[in-house]
Design an enzyme around this catalytic site. Structure first.
Site, PDB file in Angstrom:
ATOM      1  N   THR A 125      34.921  28.744  44.942  1.00  0.00           N
ATOM      2  CA  THR A 125      34.449  29.203  46.563  1.00  0.00           C
ATOM      3  C   THR A 125      33.929  27.835  47.217  1.00  0.00           C
ATOM      4  O   THR A 125      34.093  27.395  48.112  1.00  0.00           O
ATOM      5  CB  THR A 125      33.216  30.258  46.360  1.00  0.00           C
ATOM      6  N   ARG A 152      37.627  44.441  41.175  1.00  0.00           N
ATOM      7  CA  ARG A 152      37.710  45.404  39.798  1.00  0.00           C
ATOM      8  C   ARG A 152      38.433  46.733  39.895  1.00  0.00           C
ATOM      9  O   ARG A 152      37.988  47.367  39.008  1.00  0.00           O
ATOM     10  CB  ARG A 152      36.493  45.187  39.148  1.00  0.00           C
ATOM     11  N   VAL A 153      39.112  46.782  40.751  1.00  0.00           N
ATOM     12  CA  VAL A 153      39.823  48.164  41.066  1.00  0.00           C
ATOM     13  C   VAL A 153      40.946  48.462  39.866  1.00  0.00           C
ATOM     14  O   VAL A 153      41.537  47.493  39.481  1.00  0.00           O
ATOM     15  CB  VAL A 153      40.521  48.615  42.260  1.00  0.00           C
ATOM     16  N   LYS A 204      33.312  38.122  36.894  1.00  0.00           N
ATOM     17  CA  LYS A 204      34.645  38.871  37.108  1.00  0.00           C
ATOM     18  C   LYS A 204      35.692  38.488  35.643  1.00  0.00           C
ATOM     19  O   LYS A 204      36.248  39.023  35.094  1.00  0.00           O
ATOM     20  CB  LYS A 204      35.500  38.408  38.308  1.00  0.00           C
ATOM     21  N   HIS A 242      30.307  56.171  13.468  1.00  0.00           N
ATOM     22  CA  HIS A 242      29.166  55.149  13.253  1.00  0.00           C
ATOM     23  C   HIS A 242      28.605  55.428  14.868  1.00  0.00           C
ATOM     24  O   HIS A 242      29.216  55.144  15.890  1.00  0.00           O
ATOM     25  CB  HIS A 242      29.558  53.846  12.982  1.00  0.00           C
ATOM     26  N   ARG A 244      27.028  53.356  16.519  1.00  0.00           N
ATOM     27  CA  ARG A 244      27.032  52.301  17.662  1.00  0.00           C
ATOM     28  C   ARG A 244      28.524  51.416  17.258  1.00  0.00           C
ATOM     29  O   ARG A 244      28.510  50.386  17.811  1.00  0.00           O
ATOM     30  CB  ARG A 244      25.730  51.545  17.376  1.00  0.00           C
ATOM     31  N   CYS A 258      46.071  40.690  34.896  1.00  0.00           N
ATOM     32  CA  CYS A 258      44.507  40.614  34.835  1.00  0.00           C
ATOM     33  C   CYS A 258      44.038  40.141  33.488  1.00  0.00           C
ATOM     34  O   CYS A 258      43.809  39.029  33.156  1.00  0.00           O
ATOM     35  CB  CYS A 258      43.998  41.514  35.403  1.00  0.00           C
TER      36      CYS A 258
HETATM   37  N1  LIG Z   1      46.265  43.905  41.614  1.00  0.00           N
HETATM   38  C1  LIG Z   1      45.133  44.207  40.895  1.00  0.00           C
HETATM   39  O1  LIG Z   1      45.117  45.376  40.207  1.00  0.00           O
HETATM   40  C2  LIG Z   1      43.896  43.417  40.919  1.00  0.00           C
HETATM   41  C3  LIG Z   1      42.655  43.739  40.510  1.00  0.00           C
HETATM   42  C4  LIG Z   1      41.597  42.733  40.484  1.00  0.00           C
HETATM   43  C5  LIG Z   1      41.671  41.460  41.116  1.00  0.00           C
HETATM   44  N2  LIG Z   1      43.045  40.969  41.449  1.00  0.00           N
HETATM   45  C6  LIG Z   1      43.156  39.838  42.053  1.00  0.00           C
HETATM   46  O2  LIG Z   1      43.335  39.687  43.319  1.00  0.00           O
HETATM   47  C7  LIG Z   1      43.957  38.414  43.844  1.00  0.00           C
HETATM   48  C8  LIG Z   1      45.258  39.339  44.835  1.00  0.00           C
HETATM   49  O3  LIG Z   1      45.943  40.105  43.884  1.00  0.00           O
HETATM   50  P1  LIG Z   1      46.925  41.105  44.310  1.00  0.00           P
HETATM   51  O4  LIG Z   1      47.607  42.029  42.943  1.00  0.00           O
HETATM   52  O5  LIG Z   1      46.581  41.826  45.664  1.00  0.00           O
HETATM   53  O6  LIG Z   1      48.357  40.316  44.446  1.00  0.00           O
HETATM   54  P2  LIG Z   1      49.779  40.453  45.390  1.00  0.00           P
HETATM   55  O7  LIG Z   1      50.696  39.825  44.943  1.00  0.00           O
HETATM   56  O8  LIG Z   1      50.169  42.003  45.450  1.00  0.00           O
HETATM   57  O9  LIG Z   1      49.256  40.237  46.922  1.00  0.00           O
HETATM   58  C9  LIG Z   1      49.031  38.831  47.392  1.00  0.00           C
HETATM   59  C10 LIG Z   1      49.566  38.897  48.759  1.00  0.00           C
HETATM   60  O10 LIG Z   1      49.227  37.421  49.471  1.00  0.00           O
HETATM   61  C11 LIG Z   1      50.368  36.984  50.251  1.00  0.00           C
HETATM   62  N3  LIG Z   1      50.048  35.729  50.422  1.00  0.00           N
HETATM   63  C12 LIG Z   1      50.245  34.661  49.424  1.00  0.00           C
HETATM   64  N4  LIG Z   1      49.740  33.321  50.105  1.00  0.00           N
HETATM   65  C13 LIG Z   1      49.387  33.776  51.330  1.00  0.00           C
HETATM   66  C14 LIG Z   1      48.861  32.785  52.602  1.00  0.00           C
HETATM   67  N5  LIG Z   1      48.746  31.666  52.083  1.00  0.00           N
HETATM   68  N6  LIG Z   1      48.525  33.497  53.679  1.00  0.00           N
HETATM   69  C15 LIG Z   1      48.489  35.075  53.586  1.00  0.00           C
HETATM   70  N7  LIG Z   1      49.102  35.637  52.691  1.00  0.00           N
HETATM   71  C16 LIG Z   1      49.521  34.986  51.526  1.00  0.00           C
HETATM   72  C17 LIG Z   1      51.576  37.514  49.241  1.00  0.00           C
HETATM   73  O11 LIG Z   1      52.554  37.313  50.274  1.00  0.00           O
HETATM   74  C18 LIG Z   1      51.056  38.887  48.886  1.00  0.00           C
HETATM   75  O12 LIG Z   1      51.491  39.812  49.952  1.00  0.00           O
HETATM   76  C19 LIG Z   1      44.452  38.152  42.699  1.00  0.00           C
HETATM   77  O13 LIG Z   1      43.609  36.878  42.565  1.00  0.00           O
HETATM   78  C20 LIG Z   1      44.330  39.059  41.660  1.00  0.00           C
HETATM   79  O14 LIG Z   1      44.193  38.331  40.518  1.00  0.00           O
HETATM   80  C21 LIG Z   1      43.926  41.991  41.556  1.00  0.00           C
END
Ligand SMILES: NC(=O)c1ccc[n+]([C@@H]2O[C@H](COP(=O)([O-])OP(=O)(O)OC[C@H]3O[C@@H](n4cnc5c(N)ncnc54)[C@H](O)[C@@H]3O)[C@@H](O)[C@H]2O)c1
Length: 409
Positions: A125, A152-153, A204, A242, A244, A258
């Protein structure tokens, strides 16, 4: 004043988030570099698989609350949910976050809040804020707020979990934390847990490393039990009496993008201190090879017999094949035994996956059909459908059950 929110990245995380906010009557613009995603949303459709999301998106678009674009718009809040895969050396590939931050930077005028949702190594960040200010030296330092709010979904439950899960809200400053919390309050009824950005990023990764280490323990027990001639399922069941102790279930390996990825971000950040986390990753990454060896031994005892491989997804009851150890094992088995016929059963997909499609000795079949043909059966995923297989059906067949789903058969 109603804020305008831009969600950058309309994938598995960004699109449901955008839809959940729009459903609360707050206008959202979804931004993606992929025309297919943008066009689908503007037509009120979805391009990903997630239960009930189609109806929420269709309504939000029809109500004029959700639109999508490939051009970064002006907004009050930007939520970035772009991919963070790993590189060949297993450090995080932050190029998507960097590109997204730079395109957000171009649209800023000061006073906005930028939230990073992508799973990221500690310090990202802060890096994002640097990228933004390098791209826009005209912006007053501190005039744009930054926060990390990790996601975290659980796929398949995303709409419910987006609403109900507790959220970690980590601002670069307390003001950023406070403003970001107000954004999540729009659609989230879970607890909002304030912290700083670096801790939020770390937590995370810690959550998924916790899962990985615990799965590795179960997987290691399966190898040890096999060496000692002990039934691992029975041993774990007894140990879990057990009060625990709560050991997880061994499996063919760890997949998805993930749990199999995020621990490496910790290892890359502090390699000398992350010995357990690194070893757990190695234990889980080795498990498919071990299953492969066991399966090949089974096949060697039944020359020429058709083999059924049950399950290809990376875990039970989903259609997601990304980084799936089951698919990896199936691919290797079929490739290494070119003179033998295989039938694969994956109730959640309708056509044979690309990884297997070009191989001549494998076809996709229904469960009953596959079991009728096969004398060797390898269970790779514990989908609910497979629980119904009876011991009579398996009589006379060589069976390898990597999930213990048939342990009482
Ligand atoms: N999918 C899950 O279950 C899950 C759960 C927790 C965390 N995450 C995290 O969330 C983040 C996103 O994951 P996701 O599964 O949604 O990925 P995804 O690949 O499904 O979606 C990412 C989207 O971002 C777009 N993208 C890429 N570069 C871009 C840019 N410069 N501008 C605009 N759009 C852009 C892609 O075209 C894509 O549609 C990752 O860091 C992942 O680790 C995912």
């Amino acid at each position: 004043m109603t804020q305008k929110i831009a969600v950058v990245g309309l994938g598995y995380i960004g699109l449901p988030t955008a839809a959940a906010i729009a459903a609360q009557g707050v206008p959202v613009v979804g931004v993606d570099v992929n025309d297919t995603a943008v066009n689908a949303v503007n037509e009120g459709r979805i391009h990903i698989v997630e239960p009930d999301l189609d109806a929420v998106v269709a309504k939000a678009v029809a109500d004029g609350m959700l639109t999508a674009t490939t051009e970064m718009p002006a907004a009050d809040v930007y939520m970035i949910a772009v991919p963070t895969p790993f590189l060949a050396d297993r450090s995080a590939d932050l190029s998507y976050v960097e590109r997204a931050s730079k395109s957000v930077a171009a649209a800023l005028s000061g006073g906005e809040l930028v939230i990073l949702e992508s799973t990221s190594p500690p310090g990202t960040t802060e890096l994002m804020a640097q990228w933004v200010h390098e791209a826009r030296p005209d912006l007053e330092p501190g005039s744009v707020l930054f926060a990390h709010c990790p996601e975290r979904v659980l796929p398949g439950q995303v709409l419910r979990e987006l609403r109900e899960n507790d959220r970690i809200i980590g601002g670069l400053t307390p003001e950023a934390t406070e403003k970001a919390a107000a954004v999540y309050r729009i659609f989230c009824v879970g607890e909002l847990l304030p912290t700083d950005a670096k801790t939020a990023e770390f937590v995370k990764l810690v959550e998924n490393s916790f899962r990985d280490v615990n799965i590795a323990f179960a997987n290691e027990l399966s190898l040890i039990s096999d060496r000692l001639g002990i039934d691992v399922w029975h041993a774990i069941e007894l140990a879990n009496h057990h009060p625990r102790v709560n050991i997880l279930t061994p499996g063919p390996g760890v997949g998805g993008h993930c749990i199999a990825v995020d621990p490496w971000f910790i290892v890359a950040a502090a390699p000398e201190e992350s010995r357990l986390i690194k070893t757990a990753r190695e234990v889980n990454d080795h498990k498919p090879e071990w299953v492969l060896e066991r399966a090949q031994a089974l096949l060697a005892d039944k020359p020429g017999a058709t083999a059924a491989l049950l399950g290809l997804a990376f875990k039970k009851n989903i259609d997601d094949l990304r980084e799936s150890p089951a698919l990896e094992i199936a691919h290797e088995l079929v490739t290494r035994s070119a003179d033998r016929q295989f039938v694969v059963v994956e109730p959640n997909v309708h056509e044979i996956p690309k990884a297997l499609a070009g191989l001549g000795n494998v076809s996709l079949a229904g469960l009953d059909d596959a079991l009728a043909q096969a004398d060797v059966v390898v269970l790779l995923v514990d989908h609910d459908e497979f629980a119904a297989v009876t011991s009579e059906t398996l009589v006379g067949k060589a069976v390898l059950d990597t999930r213990g789903q048939w342990r009482d058969r």
